[in-house]
Scaffold this active site. Structure first.
Site, PDB file in Angstrom:
ATOM      1  N   GLY A 134      22.302  19.428  22.742  1.00  0.00           N
ATOM      2  CA  GLY A 134      21.803  18.288  21.876  1.00  0.00           C
ATOM      3  C   GLY A 134      20.811  18.968  20.804  1.00  0.00           C
ATOM      4  N   SER A 191      26.640  21.196  21.826  1.00  0.00           N
ATOM      5  CA  SER A 191      26.928  20.997  20.612  1.00  0.00           C
ATOM      6  C   SER A 191      28.320  21.286  20.115  1.00  0.00           C
ATOM      7  CB  SER A 191      25.948  21.750  19.844  1.00  0.00           C
ATOM      8  OG  SER A 191      24.441  21.282  20.244  1.00  0.00           O
ATOM      9  N   GLU A 193      20.386  18.106  32.372  1.00  0.00           N
ATOM     10  CA  GLU A 193      19.001  17.015  32.140  1.00  0.00           C
ATOM     11  C   GLU A 193      18.820  16.728  33.606  1.00  0.00           C
ATOM     12  OE1 GLU A 193      21.384  14.765  29.487  1.00  0.00           O
ATOM     13  OE2 GLU A 193      20.946  16.413  27.965  1.00  0.00           O
ATOM     14  N   ASN A 222      30.466  12.961  27.652  1.00  0.00           N
ATOM     15  CA  ASN A 222      29.492  12.385  28.572  1.00  0.00           C
ATOM     16  C   ASN A 222      28.562  11.379  27.756  1.00  0.00           C
ATOM     17  OD1 ASN A 222      26.806  12.207  30.028  1.00  0.00           O
ATOM     18  ND2 ASN A 222      26.371  14.449  29.840  1.00  0.00           N
ATOM     19  N   GLU A 276      27.327  25.393  30.322  1.00  0.00           N
ATOM     20  CA  GLU A 276      26.519  24.467  29.293  1.00  0.00           C
ATOM     21  C   GLU A 276      24.953  25.380  29.334  1.00  0.00           C
ATOM     22  OE1 GLU A 276      27.808  20.409  28.671  1.00  0.00           O
ATOM     23  OE2 GLU A 276      26.256  20.460  30.316  1.00  0.00           O
ATOM     24  N   LYS A 333      25.899   9.786  28.576  1.00  0.00           N
ATOM     25  CA  LYS A 333      24.612   9.966  28.735  1.00  0.00           C
ATOM     26  C   LYS A 333      23.900   8.340  28.827  1.00  0.00           C
ATOM     27  CE  LYS A 333      24.081  14.324  27.013  1.00  0.00           C
ATOM     28  NZ  LYS A 333      23.204  15.487  26.323  1.00  0.00           N
ATOM     29  N   HIS A 377      24.052  18.097  35.747  1.00  0.00           N
ATOM     30  CA  HIS A 377      23.890  18.369  34.619  1.00  0.00           C
ATOM     31  C   HIS A 377      22.377  18.904  34.049  1.00  0.00           C
ATOM     32  CE1 HIS A 377      23.093  17.301  30.182  1.00  0.00           C
ATOM     33  NE2 HIS A 377      24.366  17.456  29.863  1.00  0.00           N
TER      34      HIS A 377
HETATM   35  C1  PEP Z   1      25.896  17.725  27.333  1.00  0.00           C
HETATM   36  O1  PEP Z   1      25.043  16.778  27.504  1.00  0.00           O
HETATM   37  O2  PEP Z   1      26.782  17.814  28.227  1.00  0.00           O
HETATM   38  C2  PEP Z   1      26.376  18.096  25.877  1.00  0.00           C
HETATM   39  C3  PEP Z   1      27.082  19.331  25.859  1.00  0.00           C
HETATM   40  O3  PEP Z   1      25.600  17.531  24.783  1.00  0.00           O
HETATM   41  P1  PEP Z   1      25.708  17.894  23.294  1.00  0.00           P
HETATM   42  O4  PEP Z   1      27.280  18.095  22.985  1.00  0.00           O
HETATM   43  O5  PEP Z   1      25.027  16.744  22.487  1.00  0.00           O
HETATM   44  O6  PEP Z   1      25.087  19.318  23.035  1.00  0.00           O
END
Ligand code: PEP
Length: 257
Positions: free
Chosen positions: A174, A214, A98, A10, A168, A12, A96
């Protein structure tokens, strides 16, 4: 059941068209030997067509990061599923965290987006996951159950064959904090159970449930090695071709073992 592992990146709000072309090219070149693991990259809308020209004949599939539920009309700034499909993209990330945090996403809008994506022939990657506050209150199972039920309300078992789910935990996105393999496995098993109850064993056995939060080259193998973890949705580490490739390599290794 054949074990599947699908790694999605992703991107972003990153990459101009020029930068996107460069990253897509690097990912393509570094992964030509990958035979078993699935690879998906999700650049911003603006780069979808350009990136498609790079990956169209290779083992890297293309996805978008969101989709609007209306087909057309006076919805300034929105992008329909049909528009995304016309770029050559096959997947769309939906719901997501976010989007929930900053753009008012709800279980109901997630459901509308999934329906629109499926109708246009896109495969949704549907995100669920609890916040830190919810985990600390011990209501993770309750929250994820509500999200799964809401997202897939009214869906047929047949439609579910085109769905990927990404678990997630919001507190791990993040932040550098990763759910332990056991913590992730526990929620993945719950999600598979819920899917089995709603749509039957065949759908549950075959659905890909990714972990996101992460994921990095050094924790990918232990997470992907869990029974119910069928892939990863990767944020930060997918913006560097080498680290994304290392995560894909961990998946390929497990599939070849
Ligand atoms: C994500 O945005 O779906 C995500 C898992 O980000 P990160 O790997 O940076 O935690």
């Amino acid at each position: 059941m054949n074990r599947k592992i699908v790694i999605a990146g992703n991107w972003k709000l990153h990459k101009t068209n020029q930068e996107a072309l460069q990253l897509a090219n690097q990912i393509k070149i570094k992964n030509t030997h990958i035979k078993k693991a699935g690879i998906i990259i999700c650049p911003p809308f603006t780069a979808l067509s350009e990136v498609h020209s790079v990956v169209k004949d290779c083992n890297v599939a293309l996805g978008a990061q969101n989709v609007y539920w209306e087909k057309q009309g006076a919805f300034t700034g929105e992008i329909s599923a049909g528009m995304i499909k016309s770029t050559g993209a096959v997947y769309a990330i939906i719901g997501h965290s976010e989007r929930h945090q900053y753009f008012g996403e709800t279980d109901e809008t997630v459901n509308k987006r999934i329906n629109a994506a499926l109708e246009a022939g896109l495969k949704p990657i549907v995100c669920v996951g609890e916040t830190l506050e919810e985990r600390e209150k011990n209501i993770t199972a309750q929250v994820v159950t509500r999200q799964i039920k809401g997202a897939f309300a009214g869906m047929s078992a047949d439609a579910m064959k085109n769905i990927i789910i990404a678990y997630e935990p919001v507190w791990a996105i993040g932040t550098g904090k990763t759910a332990t393999p056991d913590q992730a496995q526990e929620v993945h098993a719950l999600i598979r159970q819920l899917i089995s109850k709603e749509f039957g064993n065949a759908v549950a056995d075959n659905i890909v449930i990714q972990y996101g939060g992460s994921v990095k080259p050094d924790n990918a193998e232990s997470l992907l090695g869990q029974k119910d973890i069928d892939g990863a949705l990767v944020g930060g580490a997918c913006l560097d071709a080498d680290s994304f490739t290392a995560i894909i390599a961990a998946a390929e290794k497990l599939l070849q073992a």
